[in-house]
Design a protein around this motif. Structure first.
Motif, PDB file in Angstrom:
ATOM      1  N   LYS A  65       0.832  -1.193   0.000  1.00  0.00           N
ATOM      2  CA  LYS A  65       0.000   0.000   0.000  1.00  0.00           C
ATOM      3  C   LYS A  65       0.880   1.262   0.000  1.00  0.00           C
ATOM      4  N   SER A  66       1.903   1.251   0.821  1.00  0.00           N
ATOM      5  CA  SER A  66       2.826   2.384   0.915  1.00  0.00           C
ATOM      6  C   SER A  66       3.552   2.617  -0.413  1.00  0.00           C
ATOM      7  N   ILE A  67       3.927   1.529  -1.079  1.00  0.00           N
ATOM      8  CA  ILE A  67       4.610   1.631  -2.374  1.00  0.00           C
ATOM      9  C   ILE A  67       3.735   2.404  -3.359  1.00  0.00           C
ATOM     10  N   HIS A  68       2.427   2.084  -3.359  1.00  0.00           N
ATOM     11  CA  HIS A  68       1.510   2.741  -4.290  1.00  0.00           C
ATOM     12  C   HIS A  68       1.235   4.189  -3.889  1.00  0.00           C
ATOM     13  N   GLU A  69       1.015   4.412  -2.590  1.00  0.00           N
ATOM     14  CA  GLU A  69       0.702   5.767  -2.124  1.00  0.00           C
ATOM     15  C   GLU A  69       1.863   6.727  -2.372  1.00  0.00           C
ATOM     16  N   LYS A  70       3.085   6.237  -2.126  1.00  0.00           N
ATOM     17  CA  LYS A  70       4.258   7.108  -2.241  1.00  0.00           C
ATOM     18  C   LYS A  70       4.892   7.044  -3.632  1.00  0.00           C
ATOM     19  N   ASN A  71       4.352   6.178  -4.462  1.00  0.00           N
ATOM     20  CA  ASN A  71       4.858   6.035  -5.824  1.00  0.00           C
ATOM     21  C   ASN A  71       6.361   5.736  -5.852  1.00  0.00           C
ATOM     22  N   ILE A  72       6.765   4.726  -5.067  1.00  0.00           N
ATOM     23  CA  ILE A  72       8.192   4.404  -4.953  1.00  0.00           C
ATOM     24  C   ILE A  72       8.480   2.977  -5.412  1.00  0.00           C
ATOM     25  N   LYS A  73       7.678   2.523  -6.352  1.00  0.00           N
ATOM     26  CA  LYS A  73       7.829   1.177  -6.896  1.00  0.00           C
ATOM     27  C   LYS A  73       9.254   0.917  -7.395  1.00  0.00           C
ATOM     28  N   ASN A  74       9.804   1.876  -8.152  1.00  0.00           N
ATOM     29  CA  ASN A  74      11.140   1.684  -8.726  1.00  0.00           C
ATOM     30  C   ASN A  74      12.210   1.524  -7.653  1.00  0.00           C
ATOM     31  N   THR A  75      12.067   2.294  -6.567  1.00  0.00           N
ATOM     32  CA  THR A  75      13.033   2.221  -5.470  1.00  0.00           C
ATOM     33  C   THR A  75      13.000   0.833  -4.835  1.00  0.00           C
ATOM     34  N   TYR A  76      11.796   0.360  -4.514  1.00  0.00           N
ATOM     35  CA  TYR A  76      11.669  -0.979  -3.926  1.00  0.00           C
ATOM     36  C   TYR A  76      12.194  -2.048  -4.888  1.00  0.00           C
ATOM     37  N   GLN A  77      11.816  -1.947  -6.159  1.00  0.00           N
ATOM     38  CA  GLN A  77      12.266  -2.954  -7.131  1.00  0.00           C
ATOM     39  C   GLN A  77      13.788  -2.989  -7.199  1.00  0.00           C
ATOM     40  N   ARG A  78      14.410  -1.806  -7.218  1.00  0.00           N
ATOM     41  CA  ARG A  78      15.871  -1.749  -7.288  1.00  0.00           C
ATOM     42  C   ARG A  78      16.504  -2.425  -6.067  1.00  0.00           C
ATOM     43  N   ILE A  79      16.015  -2.068  -4.880  1.00  0.00           N
ATOM     44  CA  ILE A  79      16.573  -2.635  -3.648  1.00  0.00           C
ATOM     45  C   ILE A  79      16.348  -4.143  -3.585  1.00  0.00           C
ATOM     46  N   LEU A  80      15.124  -4.585  -3.884  1.00  0.00           N
ATOM     47  CA  LEU A  80      14.813  -6.013  -3.822  1.00  0.00           C
ATOM     48  C   LEU A  80      15.618  -6.804  -4.852  1.00  0.00           C
ATOM     49  N   LYS A  81      15.808  -6.228  -6.028  1.00  0.00           N
ATOM     50  CA  LYS A  81      16.589  -6.924  -7.053  1.00  0.00           C
ATOM     51  C   LYS A  81      18.078  -6.935  -6.707  1.00  0.00           C
ATOM     52  N   ASN A  82      18.579  -5.826  -6.143  1.00  0.00           N
ATOM     53  CA  ASN A  82      19.985  -5.774  -5.727  1.00  0.00           C
ATOM     54  C   ASN A  82      20.287  -6.792  -4.637  1.00  0.00           C
ATOM     55  N   ASN A  83      19.324  -7.020  -3.746  1.00  0.00           N
ATOM     56  CA  ASN A  83      19.534  -7.924  -2.611  1.00  0.00           C
ATOM     57  C   ASN A  83      19.119  -9.361  -2.915  1.00  0.00           C
ATOM     58  N   ASN A  84      18.654  -9.607  -4.119  1.00  0.00           N
ATOM     59  CA  ASN A  84      18.180 -10.934  -4.518  1.00  0.00           C
ATOM     60  C   ASN A  84      19.366 -11.892  -4.657  1.00  0.00           C
ATOM     61  N   ASP A  85      19.333 -12.988  -3.904  1.00  0.00           N
ATOM     62  CA  ASP A  85      20.422 -13.968  -4.033  1.00  0.00           C
ATOM     63  C   ASP A  85      19.928 -15.287  -4.622  1.00  0.00           C
ATOM     64  N   GLY A  86      18.808 -15.229  -5.344  1.00  0.00           N
ATOM     65  CA  GLY A  86      18.310 -16.443  -6.000  1.00  0.00           C
ATOM     66  C   GLY A  86      17.032 -16.965  -5.388  1.00  0.00           C
ATOM     67  N   ASP A  87      17.036 -17.159  -4.061  1.00  0.00           N
ATOM     68  CA  ASP A  87      15.790 -17.620  -3.430  1.00  0.00           C
ATOM     69  C   ASP A  87      15.372 -16.737  -2.260  1.00  0.00           C
TER      70      ASP A  87
END
Length: 135
Positions: A65-87
């Motif tokens: 909900k916060s991602i949509h309200e604050k329009n920070i989808k790209n920020t979350y995607q970048r962080i989640l993808k950077n920290n992704n180690d496969g599983d």
């Protein structure tokens, strides 16, 4: 906005949270901060940390909900993808913001002066999890 995705995600996703309790902090206040963001998560509280774990994907709805309200989808995607180690992947939330019922993403642990709330997501389809949270 989590419905049929819920059931699918619940089958294979684990959400864990970790939060240090500093000597200067009241454990009850830290627990309250974590509960504000994750009200349905069972928490284990010790003198030094709070740990929670669930397979219930809907606990992430305040974050989504916060991602949509604050329009920070790209920020979350970048962080989640950077920290992704496969599983698994992870992100930090600001502990002080959580105390006042606000979801605030931290890029670095030191952005939260008393330490962040670390949220770890594990799944056999982590890409799908990232998509589900951020879309």
């Amino acid at each position: 906005n989590f419905s049929k995705m819920d059931w699918i995600m619940n089958q294979k996703t684990t959400i864990q949270i970790f939060c240090q309790i500093n000597p200067s902090e009241d454990p009850e206040k830290v627990k309250l901060a974590v509960n504000n963001i994750f009200p349905d998560m069972e928490l284990e509280v010790s003198d030094t940390q709070i740990v929670g774990k669930t397979n219930n994907f809907s606990v992430l709805s305040p974050i989504s909900k916060s991602i949509h309200e604050k329009n920070i989808k790209n920020t979350y995607q970048r962080i989640l993808k950077n920290n992704n180690d496969g599983d698994s992947t992870w992100f930090y939330l600001n502990k002080q913001a959580a105390f006042v019922n606000s979801v605030a993403l931290c890029s670095e642990a030191n952005e939260s002066s008393l330490g962040p709330i670390k949220v770890v997501l594990r799944s056999n389809d982590i890409e799908q999890v990232i998509e589900s949270i951020t879309n």
